[in-house]
Design an enzyme around this catalytic site. Structure first.
Site, short mmCIF file in Angstrom:
data_model
loop_
_atom_site.label_atom_id
_atom_site.label_comp_id
_atom_site.label_asym_id
_atom_site.label_seq_id
_atom_site.Cartn_x
_atom_site.Cartn_y
_atom_site.Cartn_z
N GLU A 36 41.27 36.27 39.24
CA GLU A 36 41.36 37.66 39.69
C GLU A 36 39.95 38.25 39.61
O GLU A 36 39.35 38.28 38.54
CB GLU A 36 42.33 38.41 38.78
CG GLU A 36 42.72 39.77 39.25
CD GLU A 36 43.66 40.48 38.26
OE1 GLU A 36 43.63 41.72 38.27
OE2 GLU A 36 44.39 39.83 37.50
N ASP A 51 42.53 50.55 34.49
CA ASP A 51 41.67 49.70 33.66
C ASP A 51 41.50 50.26 32.26
O ASP A 51 41.32 51.46 32.08
CB ASP A 51 40.29 49.54 34.31
CG ASP A 51 40.34 48.78 35.62
OD1 ASP A 51 41.35 48.07 35.82
OD2 ASP A 51 39.41 48.88 36.42
#
Length: 242
Positions: free
Chosen positions: A31, A42
């Site tokens: 990824e 995040d």
């Protein structure tokens, strides 16, 4: 069935070098994070890595350029983790075309509403780029059925309701939820968010078809030697497939 190991790295100046190392040490899919100024999904480690990448001048064009030139060095599939804003700004069709041309297997778009993901799949499926479905532990059963019935590539179950890479405490209902998703899925069901140690891996692999490790990998690329990173990857790989 072999369990999938999906490590995450930030797209930065070391993108090809880091991705190649991962692909040579057990990664099944990599990824690659596209740096973004407002990365809502995040945790602090990945957010900081993204800010550093932006300071280095990394853009989606830079990432595409590197993959176009050197993607053949990466010996496994890779997906881009990006926000819809970047795709929209680039132009949807141009973005999917570029993904196809640079060997991108699929896209993880954490801020993409389900309905919009369906439109993108219908409109751009001929490019062969998979849109990976995310399922949060809070998603209700009816919505899960809808998501799973249209899933492609793999299903990414978000194993914590917090952001990525926090304390690794898995949701109590996690295993039941993953098993119920697997019962109706035609693609592998992987778990991510908060997985860091071989112990976490041993716990979650009982039910999941694979794991995603993000913050811990990013942290190690920042502070560990190449040999230390390889040892860590081997410990995860061994635990996953023992």
């Amino acid at each position: 069935m072999t369990k999938l190991f999906i490590p995450y790295i930030m797209g930065n100046k070391d993108l090809i070098e880091n991705a190649t190392l991962l692909s040579e040490n057990g990664a099944d899919i990599i990824e690659i994070g596209v740096p973004f100024s407002d990365p809502v999904a995040d945790g602090p480690v990945i957010m900081e890595a993204g800010q550093q990448a932006i300071k280095q001048g990394i853009t989606i064009d830079y990432i595409f350029n590197q993959l176009e030139k050197h993607g053949d060095q990466i010996k496994c599939n890779y997906v881009l983790m990006t926000y819809y804003n970047i795709i929209c700004h680039y132009g949807e069709q141009a973005f999917f075309e570029k993904c196809r041309d640079t060997g991108v297997y699929g896209l993880i778009i954490p801020d993409l509403p389900y309905e919009l993901s369906q439109r993108l799949k219908q409109q751009f499926s001929h490019y062969g780029v998979k849109i990976i479905s995310l399922v949060a532990m809070t998603t209700d059963d009816k919505r899960i059925k809808d998501i799973v019935s249209h899933a492609e590539g793999f299903i990414y179950t978000v194993t914590m309701n917090a952001t990525t890479g926090q304390n690794g405490a898995f949701h109590p209902e996690l295993k039941r939820k993953i098993e119920s998703i697997k019962a109706i899925a035609n693609v592998p069901v992987v778990a991510g968010f908060g997985i860091r140690t071989p112990q976490h891996v041993a716990d979650i692999k009982e039910v999941a078809d694979g794991i995603v490790i993000g913050s811990e990998i990013v942290k190690r690329f920042k502070s560990n030697t190449r040999e230390e990173i390889i040892r860590y990857l081997q410990s995860i790989q061994q635990t996953l497939n023992n």
